[in-house]
Structures are given as structure tokens and as C-alpha cells.
Design a protein around this motif. Structure first.
Motif, PDB file in Angstrom:
ATOM      1  N   ARG A 166     -18.092 -40.220 -26.738  1.00 55.82           N
ATOM      2  CA  ARG A 166     -19.214 -40.928 -26.137  1.00 55.82           C
ATOM      3  C   ARG A 166     -20.475 -40.079 -26.256  1.00 55.82           C
ATOM      4  O   ARG A 166     -20.434 -38.861 -26.110  1.00 55.82           O
ATOM      5  CB  ARG A 166     -18.912 -41.233 -24.675  1.00 55.82           C
ATOM      6  CG  ARG A 166     -19.909 -42.119 -23.991  1.00 55.82           C
ATOM      7  CD  ARG A 166     -19.447 -42.410 -22.565  1.00 55.82           C
ATOM      8  NE  ARG A 166     -18.343 -43.361 -22.521  1.00 55.82           N
ATOM      9  CZ  ARG A 166     -18.482 -44.668 -22.330  1.00 55.82           C
ATOM     10  NH1 ARG A 166     -19.679 -45.188 -22.193  1.00 55.82           N
ATOM     11  NH2 ARG A 166     -17.438 -45.447 -22.283  1.00 55.82           N
TER      12      ARG A 166
ATOM     13  N   TYR B   7     -24.199 -39.411 -24.643  1.00 55.38           N
ATOM     14  CA  TYR B   7     -24.998 -39.595 -23.432  1.00 55.38           C
ATOM     15  C   TYR B   7     -26.433 -39.163 -23.708  1.00 55.38           C
ATOM     16  O   TYR B   7     -26.688 -38.240 -24.476  1.00 55.38           O
ATOM     17  CB  TYR B   7     -24.457 -38.748 -22.275  1.00 55.38           C
ATOM     18  CG  TYR B   7     -23.185 -39.271 -21.643  1.00 55.38           C
ATOM     19  CD1 TYR B   7     -21.951 -39.031 -22.232  1.00 55.38           C
ATOM     20  CD2 TYR B   7     -23.218 -39.995 -20.458  1.00 55.38           C
ATOM     21  CE1 TYR B   7     -20.783 -39.503 -21.652  1.00 55.38           C
ATOM     22  CE2 TYR B   7     -22.055 -40.468 -19.868  1.00 55.38           C
ATOM     23  CZ  TYR B   7     -20.846 -40.214 -20.470  1.00 55.38           C
ATOM     24  OH  TYR B   7     -19.689 -40.688 -19.898  1.00 55.38           O
TER      25      TYR B   7
ATOM     26  N   GLN C 284     -29.782 -37.721 -21.688  1.00 52.61           N
ATOM     27  CA  GLN C 284     -30.207 -37.137 -20.429  1.00 52.61           C
ATOM     28  C   GLN C 284     -31.710 -36.881 -20.454  1.00 52.61           C
ATOM     29  O   GLN C 284     -32.186 -36.000 -21.160  1.00 52.61           O
ATOM     30  CB  GLN C 284     -29.460 -35.833 -20.136  1.00 52.61           C
ATOM     31  CG  GLN C 284     -29.790 -35.236 -18.779  1.00 52.61           C
ATOM     32  CD  GLN C 284     -29.002 -33.983 -18.465  1.00 52.61           C
ATOM     33  OE1 GLN C 284     -28.476 -33.318 -19.352  1.00 52.61           O
ATOM     34  NE2 GLN C 284     -28.900 -33.641 -17.180  1.00 52.61           N
TER      35      GLN C 284
ATOM     36  N   ARG D  13     -32.979 -35.765 -14.807  1.00 54.33           N
ATOM     37  CA  ARG D  13     -32.090 -36.877 -14.476  1.00 54.33           C
ATOM     38  C   ARG D  13     -30.652 -36.543 -14.886  1.00 54.33           C
ATOM     39  O   ARG D  13     -30.408 -35.596 -15.620  1.00 54.33           O
ATOM     40  CB  ARG D  13     -32.533 -38.147 -15.200  1.00 54.33           C
ATOM     41  CG  ARG D  13     -34.003 -38.419 -15.170  1.00 54.33           C
ATOM     42  CD  ARG D  13     -34.437 -39.097 -13.923  1.00 54.33           C
ATOM     43  NE  ARG D  13     -33.959 -40.481 -13.876  1.00 54.33           N
ATOM     44  CZ  ARG D  13     -34.307 -41.344 -12.931  1.00 54.33           C
ATOM     45  NH1 ARG D  13     -35.124 -40.971 -11.969  1.00 54.33           N
ATOM     46  NH2 ARG D  13     -33.839 -42.573 -12.933  1.00 54.33           N
ATOM     47  N   GLY D  14     -29.730 -37.359 -14.411  1.00 52.08           N
ATOM     48  CA  GLY D  14     -28.351 -37.208 -14.837  1.00 52.08           C
ATOM     49  C   GLY D  14     -28.118 -37.897 -16.171  1.00 52.08           C
ATOM     50  O   GLY D  14     -28.871 -38.782 -16.570  1.00 52.08           O
ATOM     51  N   PRO D  15     -27.073 -37.506 -16.907  1.00 50.58           N
ATOM     52  CA  PRO D  15     -26.760 -38.156 -18.190  1.00 50.58           C
ATOM     53  C   PRO D  15     -26.392 -39.627 -18.005  1.00 50.58           C
ATOM     54  O   PRO D  15     -25.770 -39.988 -17.004  1.00 50.58           O
ATOM     55  CB  PRO D  15     -25.558 -37.351 -18.700  1.00 50.58           C
ATOM     56  CG  PRO D  15     -25.606 -36.053 -17.966  1.00 50.58           C
ATOM     57  CD  PRO D  15     -26.172 -36.379 -16.625  1.00 50.58           C
TER      58      PRO D  15
ATOM     59  N   SER E  57     -24.757 -42.991 -20.254  1.00 50.88           N
ATOM     60  CA  SER E  57     -24.013 -43.326 -21.462  1.00 50.88           C
ATOM     61  C   SER E  57     -24.829 -44.193 -22.421  1.00 50.88           C
ATOM     62  O   SER E  57     -25.470 -45.156 -22.022  1.00 50.88           O
ATOM     63  CB  SER E  57     -22.731 -44.073 -21.082  1.00 50.88           C
ATOM     64  OG  SER E  57     -22.058 -44.488 -22.239  1.00 50.88           O
TER      65      SER E  57
ATOM     66  N   ILE F  20     -26.141 -35.651 -25.460  1.00 47.53           N
ATOM     67  CA  ILE F  20     -24.903 -34.913 -25.252  1.00 47.53           C
ATOM     68  C   ILE F  20     -23.729 -35.697 -25.813  1.00 47.53           C
ATOM     69  O   ILE F  20     -23.564 -36.886 -25.530  1.00 47.53           O
ATOM     70  CB  ILE F  20     -24.679 -34.642 -23.754  1.00 47.53           C
ATOM     71  CG1 ILE F  20     -25.878 -33.881 -23.168  1.00 47.53           C
ATOM     72  CG2 ILE F  20     -23.394 -33.847 -23.539  1.00 47.53           C
ATOM     73  CD1 ILE F  20     -25.847 -33.762 -21.661  1.00 47.53           C
TER      74      ILE F  20
ATOM     75  N   PHE G  20     -17.482 -31.495 -23.181  1.00 48.46           N
ATOM     76  CA  PHE G  20     -18.912 -31.681 -23.384  1.00 48.46           C
ATOM     77  C   PHE G  20     -19.450 -30.751 -24.457  1.00 48.46           C
ATOM     78  O   PHE G  20     -19.110 -29.568 -24.490  1.00 48.46           O
ATOM     79  CB  PHE G  20     -19.681 -31.397 -22.092  1.00 48.46           C
ATOM     80  CG  PHE G  20     -19.562 -32.470 -21.049  1.00 48.46           C
ATOM     81  CD1 PHE G  20     -18.467 -32.521 -20.206  1.00 48.46           C
ATOM     82  CD2 PHE G  20     -20.551 -33.429 -20.906  1.00 48.46           C
ATOM     83  CE1 PHE G  20     -18.352 -33.513 -19.239  1.00 48.46           C
ATOM     84  CE2 PHE G  20     -20.452 -34.420 -19.940  1.00 48.46           C
ATOM     85  CZ  PHE G  20     -19.351 -34.458 -19.107  1.00 48.46           C
ATOM     86  N   GLY G  21     -20.320 -31.280 -25.319  1.00 45.47           N
ATOM     87  CA  GLY G  21     -21.133 -30.429 -26.160  1.00 45.47           C
ATOM     88  C   GLY G  21     -22.310 -29.910 -25.344  1.00 45.47           C
ATOM     89  O   GLY G  21     -22.555 -30.363 -24.220  1.00 45.47           O
ATOM     90  N   LYS G  22     -23.047 -28.949 -25.912  1.00 40.45           N
ATOM     91  CA  LYS G  22     -24.164 -28.356 -25.186  1.00 40.45           C
ATOM     92  C   LYS G  22     -25.435 -29.184 -25.311  1.00 40.45           C
ATOM     93  O   LYS G  22     -26.427 -28.908 -24.651  1.00 40.45           O
ATOM     94  CB  LYS G  22     -24.412 -26.924 -25.659  1.00 40.45           C
ATOM     95  CG  LYS G  22     -23.249 -25.989 -25.339  1.00 40.45           C
ATOM     96  CD  LYS G  22     -23.504 -24.579 -25.832  1.00 40.45           C
ATOM     97  CE  LYS G  22     -22.299 -23.694 -25.493  1.00 40.45           C
ATOM     98  NZ  LYS G  22     -22.479 -22.313 -25.984  1.00 40.45           N
TER      99      LYS G  22
END
Lengths: 112, 110
Positions: free
Chosen positions: A34, A36, A38, A42-44, A46, A89, A102-104
Motif C-alpha cells: 500500500r 500512503y 503524508q 498530518r498522519g498518513p 492511504s 510512504i 514501512f519504508g522511510k
């Protein structure tokens, strides 16, 4: 070791241009992936999900691809807008759905 | 729709003090998570809970504790804050595949 690598780390493009973000994963057994978005402060949120059997999926100006053989995914943004400036992300899920890797992230800056 | 609510939005905390970051969701998701996000390191899992009454340790659990007394609430506690815990903290929940994130709590430990 389960891992997600994203490239480039950061990217600056002019408004209206296209760009492609890359994601390589080593998650086994792999279930789905998936992307995302961001926004700063704010939060990530989708953008799209790619399952093992899907190659391409679009969501407006965003198109995600997945190559399960090479374990690579890309996110292509068409006709970029200033509002596309954000961190993107990549997240890979294991088959049991118990682990999110998670990727960075890639920081995209779109300038006018 | 509220989704996931985190409180406070930001906080400056003296080293050695304790603090609880609150997280509440109204989607009745079983799984909940706490992440910290640091520049260059991305999101790292602190603790998780697959269902009410259970919790587990993530990648960076030291210095943090959680509880899950009910489905909706998943507080994160720092017993004795240290400067290295300065970060942005995100709470998330998910019903199956997609994760829903709160807006984050920016914590500065001085």
C-alpha cells in the motif's frame, strides 16, 4: 529480514511535470503493498493498495504498479500539482496481515 | 466522522516526568498501534494491540508502556521521559488491511 526500501529519498519537480517513486521490498511471505501520502503535520492517508496478483492500479493522477517477481513497486504521479507536495510512504504487508513493514518515505516537493 | 483522535496535539515535557498520550477510535477496529516518526528513520512500531485485553511489543518498546482496557482506547505512557523520546507519535488502527492514522502528537522532551 523484512525490509522496504524507497527511492529517491527526496525529489523536487515543477508543477505540471510527472514523476515516479520507487519501492523495493523483501517481505516474505508477501501479501500486498500500500502507498500512503503524508502531508506535513498530518498522519498518513492511504492512496492505493496493490495485491499480489495486481500489476497496475490507478487512483486519479496516481498510478501504482507492482512486479511481484522483482519485488518492486512504483508510484507514478501525472501532471503534478502543488498539493502533491508530501511524503509518500510504501508499506508492505506479510501474508498473515500481522506485520506492516514501512519504508522511510520519499519527500516530494512540487514548485511553481 | 471522528476516526482516530489523539491528544494532546503537542507537548513539551521535562525530562524525568511521566506522560500519557491518548488515542481513541470510534471505528470499532480490533487492531491498534503506536508508532514514532523521526526524520530519516520513518515510522517505527512501539507497541501494538490485536484486540482488547492484549498488547505486544514492537520494534522500539523500551521506555514505553500501553494498555488496552477496551476496543476504543489505546493510551501510550512514558514513565520517565528522556530527550531521545522527542518525536512525533502516531496512533493507528485497522480492521483488516488498510491502516487509519491519527493526526499525531508532537512531543518534545527537554
Amino acid at each position: 529480514k523484512n525490509q522496504v526500501e524507497q527511492s529517491p529519498q527526496s525529489l523536487i519537480i515543477l508543477e505540471g511535470k510527472n514523476c515516479t517513486l520507487q519501492c523495493n521490498y523483501t517481505v516474505s511471505p508477501f501479501s500486498n503493498l500500500r502507498w500512503y501520502k503524508q502531508d506535513t503535520g498530518r498522519g498518513p492517508v492511504s492512496l492505493t493498495i496493490m495485491t499480489f496478483s495486481e500489476n497496475t492500479k490507478s487512483n486519479g493522477r496516481y498510478t501504482a504498479t507492482l512486479d511481484a517477481d522483482t519485488k518492486q513497486s512504483s508510484l507514478h504521479i501525472t501532471a503534478s500539482q502543488l498539493s502533491d507536495s508530501a511524503s509518500y510512504i510504501c508499506v508492505a504487508y506479510n501474508q498473515a496481515g500481522t506485520a506492516l513493514i514501512f519504508g522511510k518515505g520519499t519527500t516530494l516537493s512540487v514548485s511553481s | 466522522t471522528a476516526g482516530i483522535t489523539q491528544a494532546p496535539t503537542s507537548q513539551i515535557l521535562a525530562a524525568g516526568r511521566s506522560m500519557t498520550l491518548r488515542c481513541t477510535q470510534d471505528m470499532r477496529h480490533n487492531a491498534m498501534y503506536w508508532y514514532r516518526q523521526d526524520l530519516g528513520l520513518g515510522l517505527r512500531l512501539i507497541h501494538y494491540s490485536n484486540t482488547a485485553g492484549t498488547t505486544g511489543k514492537g520494534e522500539v518498546p523500551d521506555g514505553y508502556s500501553v494498555s488496552r482496557a477496551n476496543t476504543d482506547d489505546f493510551p501510550l505512557t512514558l514513565a520517565s521521559a528522556v530527550p531521545s523520546q522527542t518525536s512525533v507519535y502516531f496512533c493507528a488502527s485497522r480492521p483488516s488491511i488498510e491502516a487509519f492514522f491519527g493526526q499525531g502528537t508532537r512531543l518534545t522532551v527537554v
